[in-house]
Design an enzyme around this catalytic site. Sequence first.
Site, mmCIF file in Angstrom:
data_model
loop_
_atom_site.group_PDB
_atom_site.id
_atom_site.type_symbol
_atom_site.label_atom_id
_atom_site.label_comp_id
_atom_site.label_asym_id
_atom_site.label_seq_id
_atom_site.Cartn_x
_atom_site.Cartn_y
_atom_site.Cartn_z
ATOM 1 N N HIS A 61 0.845 -1.188 0.000
ATOM 2 C CA HIS A 61 0.000 0.000 0.000
ATOM 3 C C HIS A 61 0.882 1.241 0.000
ATOM 4 O O HIS A 61 1.777 1.373 0.823
ATOM 5 C CB HIS A 61 -0.915 0.022 1.231
ATOM 6 C CG HIS A 61 -2.116 -0.863 1.084
ATOM 7 N ND1 HIS A 61 -3.263 -0.700 1.826
ATOM 8 C CD2 HIS A 61 -2.362 -1.915 0.269
ATOM 9 C CE1 HIS A 61 -4.153 -1.624 1.478
ATOM 10 N NE2 HIS A 61 -3.629 -2.364 0.538
ATOM 11 N N TYR A 68 3.703 6.890 9.846
ATOM 12 C CA TYR A 68 2.940 5.699 9.494
ATOM 13 C C TYR A 68 3.830 4.632 8.858
ATOM 14 O O TYR A 68 3.697 3.434 9.145
ATOM 15 C CB TYR A 68 1.802 6.073 8.546
ATOM 16 C CG TYR A 68 0.709 5.026 8.469
ATOM 17 C CD1 TYR A 68 -0.453 5.174 9.212
ATOM 18 C CD2 TYR A 68 0.830 3.903 7.660
ATOM 19 C CE1 TYR A 68 -1.471 4.227 9.160
ATOM 20 C CE2 TYR A 68 -0.169 2.940 7.600
ATOM 21 C CZ TYR A 68 -1.323 3.117 8.350
ATOM 22 O OH TYR A 68 -2.311 2.162 8.294
ATOM 23 N N TYR A 109 -9.408 5.746 6.908
ATOM 24 C CA TYR A 109 -9.580 6.196 8.293
ATOM 25 C C TYR A 109 -10.629 7.303 8.297
ATOM 26 O O TYR A 109 -10.412 8.364 7.705
ATOM 27 C CB TYR A 109 -8.265 6.733 8.855
ATOM 28 C CG TYR A 109 -7.221 5.675 9.128
ATOM 29 C CD1 TYR A 109 -6.955 5.259 10.435
ATOM 30 C CD2 TYR A 109 -6.490 5.087 8.101
ATOM 31 C CE1 TYR A 109 -5.993 4.297 10.703
ATOM 32 C CE2 TYR A 109 -5.526 4.119 8.359
ATOM 33 C CZ TYR A 109 -5.291 3.735 9.662
ATOM 34 O OH TYR A 109 -4.344 2.780 9.930
ATOM 35 N N PRO A 149 -4.304 0.753 18.511
ATOM 36 C CA PRO A 149 -4.033 0.235 17.164
ATOM 37 C C PRO A 149 -4.199 1.247 16.037
ATOM 38 O O PRO A 149 -3.899 0.922 14.891
ATOM 39 C CB PRO A 149 -5.054 -0.897 17.029
ATOM 40 C CG PRO A 149 -6.162 -0.533 17.948
ATOM 41 C CD PRO A 149 -5.507 0.160 19.108
ATOM 42 N N LYS A 176 1.147 0.246 14.977
ATOM 43 C CA LYS A 176 2.528 0.244 15.449
ATOM 44 C C LYS A 176 2.915 -0.960 16.302
ATOM 45 O O LYS A 176 4.108 -1.203 16.511
ATOM 46 C CB LYS A 176 2.798 1.523 16.270
ATOM 47 C CG LYS A 176 2.868 2.774 15.417
ATOM 48 C CD LYS A 176 4.185 2.864 14.688
ATOM 49 C CE LYS A 176 4.163 3.830 13.542
ATOM 50 N NZ LYS A 176 3.595 3.301 12.304
#
Length: 391
Positions: free
Chosen positions: A72, A385, A201, A293, A297
Site C-alpha cells: 500500500h 505511518y 480512516y 491500534p 505500530k
Amino acid sequence: MRTTVGIIGAGPAGLLLARLLHNAGIDSVVLESRDRAYVEHRQRAGILEQGTVDVLRTAGASERMDREGLRHDGIELRFDRKRHRVDFPALADGRSVMVYAQTEVCKDLIALQLEDGGPLLFEAEALAVEDADTAGPRVRFRHEGVEDVLECEYVVGCDGFWGVARKAIPAELTRVFERTYPFGWLGILADVAPSHDELVYARHDRGFALLSMRSPSVSRLYLQVPEGTDAEAWSDDEIWAELERRFETADDWRLERGPITQKSVTPMRSYVHEPMRHGRLFLAGDAAHIVPPTGAKGLNLAVGDVVTFARALTHERETGSAELLDAYSATCLRRVWQAERFSYDMTTLLHRAPDATPFEDRLQLARLERLASSRAAETDLAEGYTGFPFG
C-alpha cells in the site's frame, strides 16, 4: 536445557528474534505456552512498516509475503463527507507499507524455525525468570506436564503484557506510564472484497471507523464503540448500517456488504514500562509497551526491539563490547515513545471522546483540514505511518 538466548513467547517478535540469531550463528530456544494451531490463527495486526518488510526480506522470511502481501502506497482520510489521500512514497522517501497479517508472519517464521532453527517448544509454559541480574539467568518452565529449567546467557521476554518476564524486574526499579481510553474497537472479518484499495480512516460525529483488509477477498473493518461493549450485542445489519453512515462521502462511493465471519471488541490503551532491561533480561514487544491500534505500530515496535537486541548481541560477539547491549533499553525507548506519540495523535485526531465539546469537534476538523492542505503536516503523518528507523 542450556542455550545462549532463552526466548519466551513465539509471537512474531520471539520467532523473528530466533531467526535473526540463527542467521548470526547464535543458538536459542523458544518457549511458547500455547499450541501451534493457536499461534498460527490468533488474529492480530496486519500492517507491516517498510522497516519490518525489509527485515523479513533480509532474514529470508519474505517469500510468501512478497507473493501474497498487498503493498500500500497510501491511506485515505475521511471527514465531513470529504476524502483525502496521503501518498506515502511521495512524502516519505519512497517508503510504503505491506498488508500481511501477523498470523501469516508467524506461520512463515514457524516453518523456518522448525526446518533449520533451534528448538521451538509449544505448550511450554514459562513459570518464572530467575537470577536475571546474574551471568546465568534461568527460565523455569513446564512442558508436557514436567517442570524443567532453561539455563541461558540472556533471556528475552516476548511473552506479552500478561507474561512472566516483566515480573522479574524489581518493582522499585521500574516506572510505568499508561493511559486508558473510554472507547474500543468493534472489529469484524467479512467475506467480501474490500470496498477500497487502501485503508480508509474515517472521523465522524458518531465515532471513528476504519476500512482495512486481510486479502483481496476478505475485509477487516472497525467501529469505535463505548468501552466494555459486547460484540454480540450488535447484529450484522446494525454493524453494516453504522459503517455505511461513518464512511459516507459526497460522491458515489459505496460500502460493499458480505457475510461477517468474526466479531470482537479491542480495548484501547497506551502503556510503557521502563526500563526494558534488567541485568541479562530484556523485554520486547507487548511485554514492555502497548499502543492503541490506530497507528498500526504494535507488531512493528516489537520487530524494532528484537532487531536492536540481535544487533547488540552480534556486536558483543564480534567485538567483545557490551556497549550496545547496555544501551538496549534507551535505544528502544526512543523509538517506542515516538510510536506512542504518533499513535496517540492518530487516536485523538480520529476518535470522538464521549464528552467531546463542540470546540473539540471543531479542533479535530481543523487538524484534518490542515493535513489535507499542508505538505509538511502530511509528511509528518506519512513518515510516522511508514515507520521510524530501527535503533
